[in-house]
Design a protein around this motif. Sequence first.
Motif, short mmCIF file in Angstrom:
data_model
loop_
_atom_site.label_atom_id
_atom_site.label_comp_id
_atom_site.label_asym_id
_atom_site.label_seq_id
_atom_site.Cartn_x
_atom_site.Cartn_y
_atom_site.Cartn_z
N ASN A 5 -43.41 -54.37 -1.83
CA ASN A 5 -43.84 -54.53 -0.44
C ASN A 5 -43.68 -53.23 0.35
N TYR A 150 -52.24 -61.21 -3.80
CA TYR A 150 -50.96 -60.92 -3.17
C TYR A 150 -51.06 -59.69 -2.27
N PHE A 154 -50.34 -59.99 1.62
CA PHE A 154 -49.21 -59.27 2.20
C PHE A 154 -49.66 -58.41 3.38
#
Length: 342
Positions: A5, A150, A154
């Motif tokens: 992340n 993802y 995100f």
Amino acid sequence: MQKLNKWLLNNVFGVSLYLAISSLLFQFANFYNLDFNGLVTWIHSFFNFSYANFDFFRIDIFNVEIYLDERSFVTWCYLDLVFYILFLIAAIVYNFSKYKELKVLKFCFSLMFLFSILSIMFQLHRLVFDFENTSLLSIVYFAKAIFMFYVCYFYLMTWKSQRVYIDTEKMSLPDFKTFTLKRAEWYQRLLHYLLDMFLILCIFSKYIFEFYFGALIESLSDMVGERFAASIVFFIFSTFYFLVFEGFFKSTPAKYLSQTSVVNLKNEAVSFANILGRTLCRRIPFDVFSFFGKIGWHDSLAYSTVANHEKEPSKYKSIYIVYIILLIVLFLYKFAEEFRLF
């Protein structure tokens, strides 16, 4: 996961640039039918993230015929190319604006998010119902689609958490006295409707020509008639579109461009019930025209509306205006060519 992340947050420009440029390159590679064998096949499988596939009912206005030699040619829908060039422009503008110009980048990532979901569903279908013919490449495609999902999720959730709404301090809606945010204007809502409808048709119309969907639609047409069958199919696709975008992010691709999103009229968190209510109320006849009044039906009935975010003046509007003008010229040329106006 935290390291991933953090890396994604620190490399928005790099990720965006890679997705845009690599997708353009792989689009041309697919277009010229390059022979993928051995190592090249694996490189193509791992690094090709060109999921976008726009196909407006395969009509000729959005297609170009390019001759490979004197006897053979291929037909190519240029909408995919238009999207990836826009993605590239958005990434460059984001970098030159010192990471402030995000609205077009959000638009691009939102569409990539939807295409990654469709890719996951397709690959999952193959793994479940055609397991005997499943290869290692199929598993790679499935894992890659999940990874793309993802990444987009995100980014969009991170940007969602950074929204700041404009507070007007005016009670313009007497039935909802605690609501003070600046609502989107009627012309913004109209543009949302037109662009979202166009995107729904571009994204989902290709499935009409797929074998399974085509057979299903044909059977449905025999039972209830062609017009009613088309309405049912459009209802399914448009419901999926709005539930995904407004359910996850309280915004649609069109709303990302206008920097607006769905809010609750009672200053509460927008619930899934609100989103579901909005989506179903869109089926009310002439709902779109209700927004020429004070508040539209699928807003008031679902206790929700669309509010403006705080935004800084853009220094790069001219770039997008030039790009839009070029696209309009291309469309008019194709339109004139199709109907032999010259």
